[in-house]
Design an enzyme around this catalytic site. Structure first.
Site, PDB file in Angstrom:
ATOM      1  N   ASP A   8      -0.815   2.450  -5.570  1.00 17.29           N
ATOM      2  CA  ASP A   8      -0.891   1.006  -5.838  1.00 17.29           C
ATOM      3  C   ASP A   8      -2.251   0.636  -6.405  1.00 17.29           C
ATOM      4  O   ASP A   8      -3.261   1.272  -6.118  1.00 17.29           O
ATOM      5  CB  ASP A   8      -0.657   0.223  -4.538  1.00 17.29           C
ATOM      6  CG  ASP A   8      -1.649   0.599  -3.452  1.00 17.29           C
ATOM      7  OD1 ASP A   8      -2.460  -0.260  -3.042  1.00 17.29           O
ATOM      8  OD2 ASP A   8      -1.636   1.757  -2.986  1.00 17.29           O
TER       9      ASP A   8
ATOM     10  N   ASN B 101      -6.423   7.243   4.023  1.00 15.89           N
ATOM     11  CA  ASN B 101      -7.794   7.671   3.759  1.00 15.89           C
ATOM     12  C   ASN B 101      -8.027   9.167   3.980  1.00 15.89           C
ATOM     13  O   ASN B 101      -9.130   9.649   3.799  1.00 15.89           O
ATOM     14  CB  ASN B 101      -8.785   6.857   4.596  1.00 15.89           C
ATOM     15  CG  ASN B 101      -8.556   6.988   6.082  1.00 15.89           C
ATOM     16  OD1 ASN B 101      -7.593   7.607   6.506  1.00 15.89           O
ATOM     17  ND2 ASN B 101      -9.443   6.418   6.878  1.00 15.89           N
TER      18      ASN B 101
ATOM     19  N   ASN C 201      -8.762   3.999  -1.246  1.00 20.12           N
ATOM     20  CA  ASN C 201      -9.239   4.987  -0.284  1.00 20.12           C
ATOM     21  C   ASN C 201      -8.497   6.322  -0.378  1.00 20.12           C
ATOM     22  O   ASN C 201      -9.081   7.384  -0.147  1.00 20.12           O
ATOM     23  CB  ASN C 201      -9.117   4.435   1.138  1.00 20.12           C
ATOM     24  CG  ASN C 201     -10.137   3.348   1.411  1.00 20.12           C
ATOM     25  OD1 ASN C 201     -11.210   3.337   0.810  1.00 20.12           O
ATOM     26  ND2 ASN C 201      -9.819   2.436   2.306  1.00 20.12           N
TER      27      ASN C 201
ATOM     28  N   HIS D  50       0.821  -1.211   0.000  1.00 23.75           N
ATOM     29  CA  HIS D  50       0.000   0.000   0.000  1.00 23.75           C
ATOM     30  C   HIS D  50       0.854   1.260   0.000  1.00 23.75           C
ATOM     31  O   HIS D  50       0.313   2.367  -0.143  1.00 23.75           O
ATOM     32  CB  HIS D  50      -0.902  -0.018   1.237  1.00 23.75           C
ATOM     33  CG  HIS D  50      -2.271   0.559   0.999  1.00 23.75           C
ATOM     34  ND1 HIS D  50      -2.886   0.601  -0.245  1.00 23.75           N
ATOM     35  CD2 HIS D  50      -3.167   1.124   1.869  1.00 23.75           C
ATOM     36  CE1 HIS D  50      -4.076   1.152  -0.138  1.00 23.75           C
ATOM     37  NE2 HIS D  50      -4.271   1.487   1.134  1.00 23.75           N
TER      38      HIS D  50
END
Length: 578
Positions: A91, A66, A112, A19
């Site tokens: 990603d 997020n 997100n 991530h």
């Protein structure tokens, strides 16, 4: 001027995970340009410089993923750039590992960080460079997958090649525009030759409805509060069932995230740990245990009268071996020679793995090593956990995490759940009354406090243990990560004790840390060659290597669940037989 934002999560915990691709790409790009992240502004680490004649700012937002949009909006306002001069790198699970794609605009998809940016900007017409991480493998949760580090050198190399390509595409976009960036992406994609379509073997349709029906009967009869189970064939999950509640007091339902006290399903994990040590020539299974734990030299054996009462002791005719422990034929803690009383009397400061093992050496064996079998519920496999610490210099939990849990993605498996883990625990209830068993924050009620017991105490989810079984079924490997050699797995599932050794399980003989089926009987419905084990609160699993089947059923019932385990076995075998 361009603002180039790499998305990720701040902190060492998330560094070099899938991530954090965006962070890694802009860091690599900064190195290529001779820049350093030496400024903190707009909630981001910044590196300023040039690509060709164009001024650029590389940014790593220090909000969590997020909330990425907060930093991006501030950056655009501070540097006064238009959306077409904002480049976001992140990603993408929908792209194969290492693949790179450029798009001048588009939706956020499932990401997100991009959702936050698009929401706060109020638009999606800005360029983005996506780097593929691939979808989560069989048995992995998406969150666990993207927040996990790369597992093998091969995976790291593929990822790094993708980062290099992403840097090239970003530079092409800044210097020559969107069309050139698209062409470069297409050119770089040619190295990934399209694989020939593989004709998938049609998956058989199985009728597993009996499993759900029988578990519901148990729930309706207040025999259990709930259950989760899964069956795989050829490495794929073909059935999953989740019923009932994990906590009657709060009404919390069972789910794939429910944590279970695995009790003696810890033992096969210890067995795998010992096989790893054997492969590395750190442990000899047939060497005396005192080779590693000197206090076990000169053990004595209880002498019993015809009614089984201890009348004295005699010297052991030979030393205990690691193989004796793995096959429940050591005699330690396998009867009434007083092991429990010794350990119960230990002061709290000595109630540790090391202290308990040292105290165990003072117990008499219940029989001469290698002459009988039975079951050592707790005592013997503690020795194996301690031997692991002695020969590796690592704590036993650290060894399990480094060598088994993290590589396999068993991210929730632990002796010491965090707050989230305890909040998701399946409480243990008495059959019939569903009265809660007050275990507290322990993985096994048979211990006074948490310590890394080699026999019991691990806590984990259905996903965790399913990955463990798939590794065994895969001959020691799962999703390209090898834990054991195929030879080691074959040894584990090969009966170790002669058939004439008494007190082995019905229709079974002991392999290494697990039972191995040898014949179908009324109380043992699995075909010959299956192997696995269960736990004191009703957890159960087995692997059928001949038919490439694994099955896991987890309940939380005081007194165990052998009746449910046998019914589960019969239902699975009936469904597979069609």
């Amino acid at each position: 001027m361009y603002v180039i934002v790499g998305l990720g999560n701040p902190g060492d915990k998330y560094a070099r995970t899938r991530h954090n691709v965006g962070f890694d790409v802009v860091e690599l790009l900064a190195g290529r340009l001779g820049l350093s992240f030496n400024k903190l502004k707009c909630k981001a680490k910044l590196a300023e410089g040039r690509i060709g004649s164009e001024r650029v700012v590389l940014a790593q937002p220090q909000t969590f993923m997020n909330l990425s949009g907060e930093s991006v909006v501030e950056l655009m306002n501070w540097y006064k750039v238009e959306p077409d001069h904002l480049i976001v790198v992140y990603d993408d699970i929908d792209l194969e590992p290492g693949h790179v794609r450029f798009r001048p605009k588009g939706s956020a998809g499932t990401h997100n960080g991009m959702r936050s940016i698009i929401y706060l900007l109020g638009r999606d017409d800005f360029p983005r460079v996506r780097v593929g991480t691939g979808r989560a493998p069989q048995g992995w949760d998406l969150a666990d997958w993207v927040l996990a580090p790369y597992r093998t050198p091969e995976e790291r190399k593929v990822a790094y090649d993708g980062y290099l390509d992403a840097c090239d595409v970003i530079c092409e976009l800044v210097e020559r525009g969107a069309d050139a960036a698209n062409r470069l992406c297409a050119e770089k994609g040619k190295k990934y030759a399209p694989a020939k379509p593989i004709k998938e073997k049609p998956r058989a349709k199985y009728d597993f409805s009996a499993i759900a029906a029988h578990l519901k009967e148990k729930i309706d009869a207040k025999d259990i509060a709930g259950a989760v189970c899964a069956v795989t064939v050829d490495g794929r999950t073909v059935y999953q069932n989740i019923q009932g509640v994990a906590d009657l007091e709060t009404g919390r339902k069972m789910s794939r995230d429910t944590m279970f006290r695995l009790a003696s399903m810890t033992k096969p994990v210890t067995g795998v740990a010992m096989m790893i040590l054997k492969e590395r020539a750190l442990v000899d299974f047939d060497a005396p245990v005192e080779t590693y734990l000197p206090e076990f030299a000169g053990m004595r054996v209880a002498v019993k009268d015809a009614e089984g009462r201890v009348t004295g002791t005699e010297p052991a005719k030979r030393s205990i071996t690691v193989r004796d422990i793995l096959t429940h034929s050591s005699g330690l803690g396998q009867g009434n020679a007083g092991w429990d009383q010794l350990i119960d009397a230990l002061p709290d400061e000595d109630y540790t793995l090391e202290g308990i093992v040292k105290e165990s050496a003072k117990a008499s064996l219940d029989f001469q090593p290698g002459t009988r079998s039975g079951y050592s519920a707790v005592a013997a496999m503690n020795l194996l956990a301690r031997i692991c610490e002695v020969v590796t210099g690592m704590s036993y939990p650290a060894f399990l995490s480094n060598e088994i849990f993290t590589p396999l993605g068993m991210t929730r498996m632990t002796y010491t759940p965090d707050e989230r883990g305890w909040a998701q625990i399946a409480e243990v209830y008495a059959p019939g009354t569903l009265k809660k068993l007050e275990i507290g924050r322990r993985g096994y009620g048979g211990v006074r406090k948490i310590y890394p017991c080699g026999s019991a105490g691990l806590v984990g989810t259905l996903n965790d243990y399913l990955r463990f079984t798939l590794m065994l079924e895969g001959g020691g490997a799962l999703n390209g990560v090898r834990i054991l050699s195929e030879e080691s797995v074959r040894e584990m599932r090969t009966p170790q004790l002669p058939a004439e050794i008494p007190d082995q399980p019905e229709g079974c003989r002991w392999g290494l840390s697990m039972r191995v089926t040898t014949e179908v009987t009324e109380g043992q419905p699995l075909p010959e060659g299956c192997y696995g084990w269960g736990g004191a609160y009703g957890t159960h699993f087995w692997v059928d290597p001949a038919n490439r089947v694994t099955a896991v059923c987890l309940i939380a019932r005081e007194g165990g669940g052998s009746d449910i385990a046998r019914q589960f076995e019969r239902d699975v075998m009936s469904a597979l037989a069609g």
